[in-house]
Scaffold this active site. Structure first.
Site, PDB file in Angstrom:
ATOM      1  N   HIS A  18       0.834  -1.209   0.000  1.00  0.00           N
ATOM      2  CA  HIS A  18       0.000   0.000   0.000  1.00  0.00           C
ATOM      3  C   HIS A  18       0.870   1.261   0.000  1.00  0.00           C
ATOM      4  O   HIS A  18       0.612   2.216  -0.730  1.00  0.00           O
ATOM      5  CB  HIS A  18      -0.878   0.051   1.265  1.00  0.00           C
ATOM      6  CG  HIS A  18      -1.839  -1.075   1.432  1.00  0.00           C
ATOM      7  ND1 HIS A  18      -1.850  -1.896   2.535  1.00  0.00           N
ATOM      8  CD2 HIS A  18      -2.852  -1.524   0.641  1.00  0.00           C
ATOM      9  CE1 HIS A  18      -2.816  -2.791   2.427  1.00  0.00           C
ATOM     10  NE2 HIS A  18      -3.433  -2.594   1.288  1.00  0.00           N
ATOM     11  N   LYS A  42     -15.636  -6.895   7.332  1.00  0.00           N
ATOM     12  CA  LYS A  42     -14.370  -7.651   7.355  1.00  0.00           C
ATOM     13  C   LYS A  42     -13.879  -7.912   8.775  1.00  0.00           C
ATOM     14  O   LYS A  42     -12.836  -8.541   8.945  1.00  0.00           O
ATOM     15  CB  LYS A  42     -13.296  -6.871   6.588  1.00  0.00           C
ATOM     16  CG  LYS A  42     -13.378  -6.981   5.070  1.00  0.00           C
ATOM     17  CD  LYS A  42     -12.114  -6.417   4.432  1.00  0.00           C
ATOM     18  CE  LYS A  42     -11.868  -6.961   3.043  1.00  0.00           C
ATOM     19  NZ  LYS A  42     -10.588  -6.460   2.487  1.00  0.00           N
ATOM     20  N   ARG A  91      -2.145  -5.860  -8.157  1.00  0.00           N
ATOM     21  CA  ARG A  91      -1.002  -6.731  -7.848  1.00  0.00           C
ATOM     22  C   ARG A  91      -0.842  -7.836  -8.875  1.00  0.00           C
ATOM     23  O   ARG A  91       0.246  -8.144  -9.319  1.00  0.00           O
ATOM     24  CB  ARG A  91      -1.177  -7.343  -6.452  1.00  0.00           C
ATOM     25  CG  ARG A  91      -1.139  -6.323  -5.341  1.00  0.00           C
ATOM     26  CD  ARG A  91      -1.650  -6.898  -4.044  1.00  0.00           C
ATOM     27  NE  ARG A  91      -3.063  -7.260  -4.173  1.00  0.00           N
ATOM     28  CZ  ARG A  91      -3.745  -7.912  -3.268  1.00  0.00           C
ATOM     29  NH1 ARG A  91      -3.161  -8.321  -2.166  1.00  0.00           N
ATOM     30  NH2 ARG A  91      -5.018  -8.176  -3.462  1.00  0.00           N
ATOM     31  N   SER A 129      -3.018  -8.097   3.267  1.00  0.00           N
ATOM     32  CA  SER A 129      -3.169  -7.854   4.705  1.00  0.00           C
ATOM     33  C   SER A 129      -3.565  -9.140   5.429  1.00  0.00           C
ATOM     34  O   SER A 129      -3.147  -9.374   6.563  1.00  0.00           O
ATOM     35  CB  SER A 129      -4.207  -6.761   4.940  1.00  0.00           C
ATOM     36  OG  SER A 129      -3.761  -5.562   4.353  1.00  0.00           O
TER      37      SER A 129
HETATM   38  N1  COA Z   1      -0.362  -3.972  -1.792  1.00  0.00           N
HETATM   39  C1  COA Z   1      -0.652  -4.886  -0.882  1.00  0.00           C
HETATM   40  N2  COA Z   1      -1.899  -5.310  -0.621  1.00  0.00           N
HETATM   41  C2  COA Z   1      -2.887  -4.755  -1.318  1.00  0.00           C
HETATM   42  C3  COA Z   1      -2.662  -3.788  -2.299  1.00  0.00           C
HETATM   43  C4  COA Z   1      -1.329  -3.401  -2.535  1.00  0.00           C
HETATM   44  N3  COA Z   1      -1.011  -2.487  -3.446  1.00  0.00           N
HETATM   45  N4  COA Z   1      -3.847  -3.443  -2.830  1.00  0.00           N
HETATM   46  C5  COA Z   1      -4.780  -4.174  -2.209  1.00  0.00           C
HETATM   47  N5  COA Z   1      -4.209  -4.957  -1.289  1.00  0.00           N
HETATM   48  C6  COA Z   1      -4.871  -5.945  -0.454  1.00  0.00           C
HETATM   49  C7  COA Z   1      -5.560  -5.373   0.725  1.00  0.00           C
HETATM   50  O1  COA Z   1      -4.712  -5.298   1.829  1.00  0.00           O
HETATM   51  C8  COA Z   1      -6.664  -6.363   0.938  1.00  0.00           C
HETATM   52  O2  COA Z   1      -6.147  -7.496   1.567  1.00  0.00           O
HETATM   53  P1  COA Z   1      -7.059  -8.424   2.470  1.00  0.00           P
HETATM   54  O3  COA Z   1      -8.319  -8.676   1.723  1.00  0.00           O
HETATM   55  O4  COA Z   1      -6.189  -9.590   2.644  1.00  0.00           O
HETATM   56  O5  COA Z   1      -7.296  -7.657   3.732  1.00  0.00           O
HETATM   57  C9  COA Z   1      -7.035  -6.821  -0.452  1.00  0.00           C
HETATM   58  O6  COA Z   1      -5.908  -6.547  -1.233  1.00  0.00           O
HETATM   59  C10 COA Z   1      -8.218  -6.130  -1.005  1.00  0.00           C
HETATM   60  O7  COA Z   1      -7.972  -4.757  -0.955  1.00  0.00           O
HETATM   61  P2  COA Z   1      -9.048  -3.728  -1.351  1.00  0.00           P
HETATM   62  O8  COA Z   1      -9.647  -4.058  -2.667  1.00  0.00           O
HETATM   63  O9  COA Z   1      -8.442  -2.388  -1.193  1.00  0.00           O
HETATM   64  O10 COA Z   1     -10.196  -4.029  -0.351  1.00  0.00           O
HETATM   65  P3  COA Z   1     -10.459  -3.301   0.934  1.00  0.00           P
HETATM   66  O11 COA Z   1     -11.403  -4.073   1.727  1.00  0.00           O
HETATM   67  O12 COA Z   1      -9.211  -2.971   1.609  1.00  0.00           O
HETATM   68  O13 COA Z   1     -11.195  -1.946   0.427  1.00  0.00           O
HETATM   69  C11 COA Z   1     -12.919  -0.601  -0.538  1.00  0.00           C
HETATM   70  C12 COA Z   1     -12.303  -1.993  -0.436  1.00  0.00           C
HETATM   71  C13 COA Z   1     -13.066   0.021   0.837  1.00  0.00           C
HETATM   72  C14 COA Z   1     -12.035   0.276  -1.390  1.00  0.00           C
HETATM   73  C15 COA Z   1     -14.278  -0.744  -1.242  1.00  0.00           C
HETATM   74  O14 COA Z   1     -14.997  -1.776  -0.609  1.00  0.00           O
HETATM   75  C16 COA Z   1     -15.084   0.517  -1.197  1.00  0.00           C
HETATM   76  O15 COA Z   1     -14.873   1.419  -1.983  1.00  0.00           O
HETATM   77  N6  COA Z   1     -16.054   0.577  -0.241  1.00  0.00           N
HETATM   78  C17 COA Z   1     -16.916   1.726  -0.050  1.00  0.00           C
HETATM   79  C18 COA Z   1     -18.347   1.398  -0.436  1.00  0.00           C
HETATM   80  C19 COA Z   1     -18.541   1.566  -1.917  1.00  0.00           C
HETATM   81  O16 COA Z   1     -18.335   2.625  -2.480  1.00  0.00           O
HETATM   82  N7  COA Z   1     -18.961   0.462  -2.546  1.00  0.00           N
HETATM   83  C20 COA Z   1     -19.207   0.440  -3.954  1.00  0.00           C
HETATM   84  C21 COA Z   1     -17.937   0.164  -4.731  1.00  0.00           C
HETATM   85  S1  COA Z   1     -18.353  -0.121  -6.435  1.00  0.00           S
END
Ligand code: COA
Length: 159
Positions: A18, A42, A91, A129
């Site tokens: 990140h 989560k 990724r 994560s």
């Molecule tokens: N390096 C390392 N890990 C990464 C990464 C990177 N560059 N990018 C993503 N990850 C990991 C995250 O740590 C996470 O790991 P985990 O699932 O093991 O915990 C996984 O990849 C998924 O990450 P992400 O897609 O960012 O999911 P998230 O739960 O962290 O966040 C939101 C998702 C919050 C961005 C999304 O749900 C959101 O926008 N929510 C708001 C509600 C909304 O608008 N919904 C409609 C969307 S269309």
């Protein structure tokens, strides 16, 4: 006009993957807002306050990186902050399918908001994560994956 990008996620915990995306984004845009979702679904290990504190510590020396939390739709949050860019890290090819779906839904809700993808650096492409939390729970070495502040936060959890 300033170009503001939002980098949303749960960050439970924030990893070097990140951090790499945020820093690279901060060279491309005038400001990057790291938007931390509560993500109750989560059931995060770290509280929202702790996730915010860690991110703030990590980016303390970066004037154009701001840390905040958000609730609700990310496109609404972006609009409230005059940000027209959602920054996402990709990724692996597997990430792309979900990312395209999210980008497409977000774009349909707010066509003036664009999603910009950065390819994760190779050394961080396999960090998640969830795996970091698993290694922490089993007492493994987290040094390659997360900064010292996060390792200290895991130690605090165990107390
Ligand atoms: N390096 C390392 N890990 C990464 C990464 C990177 N560059 N990018 C993503 N990850 C990991 C995250 O740590 C996470 O790991 P985990 O699932 O093991 O915990 C996984 O990849 C998924 O990450 P992400 O897609 O960012 O999911 P998230 O739960 O962290 O966040 C939101 C998702 C919050 C961005 C999304 O749900 C959101 O926008 N929510 C708001 C509600 C909304 O608008 N919904 C409609 C969307 S269309």
């Amino acid at each position: 006009m300033k170009t503001i990008a939002i980098y949303p996620g749960t960050f439970d915990p924030i990893t070097y993957g990140h951090i790499d995306i945020v820093k690279r984004g901060s060279h491309l845009f005038d400001k990057v807002i790291v938007a931390i979702a509560e993500s109750k679904r989560k059931t995060p290990v770290f509280s929202l306050a702790k996730r915010m504190e860690l991110a703030k510590e990590i980016f303390v020396d970066h004037g154009n990186i701001e840390i905040t939390s958000f609730e609700g739709l990310i496109v609404d949050f972006a609009q409230q902050n005059n940000a027209w860019i959602l920054l996402r890290g990709v990724r692996t090819l597997t990430d792309i399918e979900l990312e395209f779906q999210l980008a497409s839904m977000n774009h349909q809700m707010k066509p003036n908001i664009e999603t910009v993808f950065l390819k994760s650096a190779d050394q961080f492409a396999n960090i998640s994560s969830t795996i970091v939390r698993e290694i922490a729970a089993m007492g493994g070495n987290l040094t390659p994956f997360v900064p010292p502040q996060v390792i200290a936060a895991f130690r605090q959890l165990k107390k």
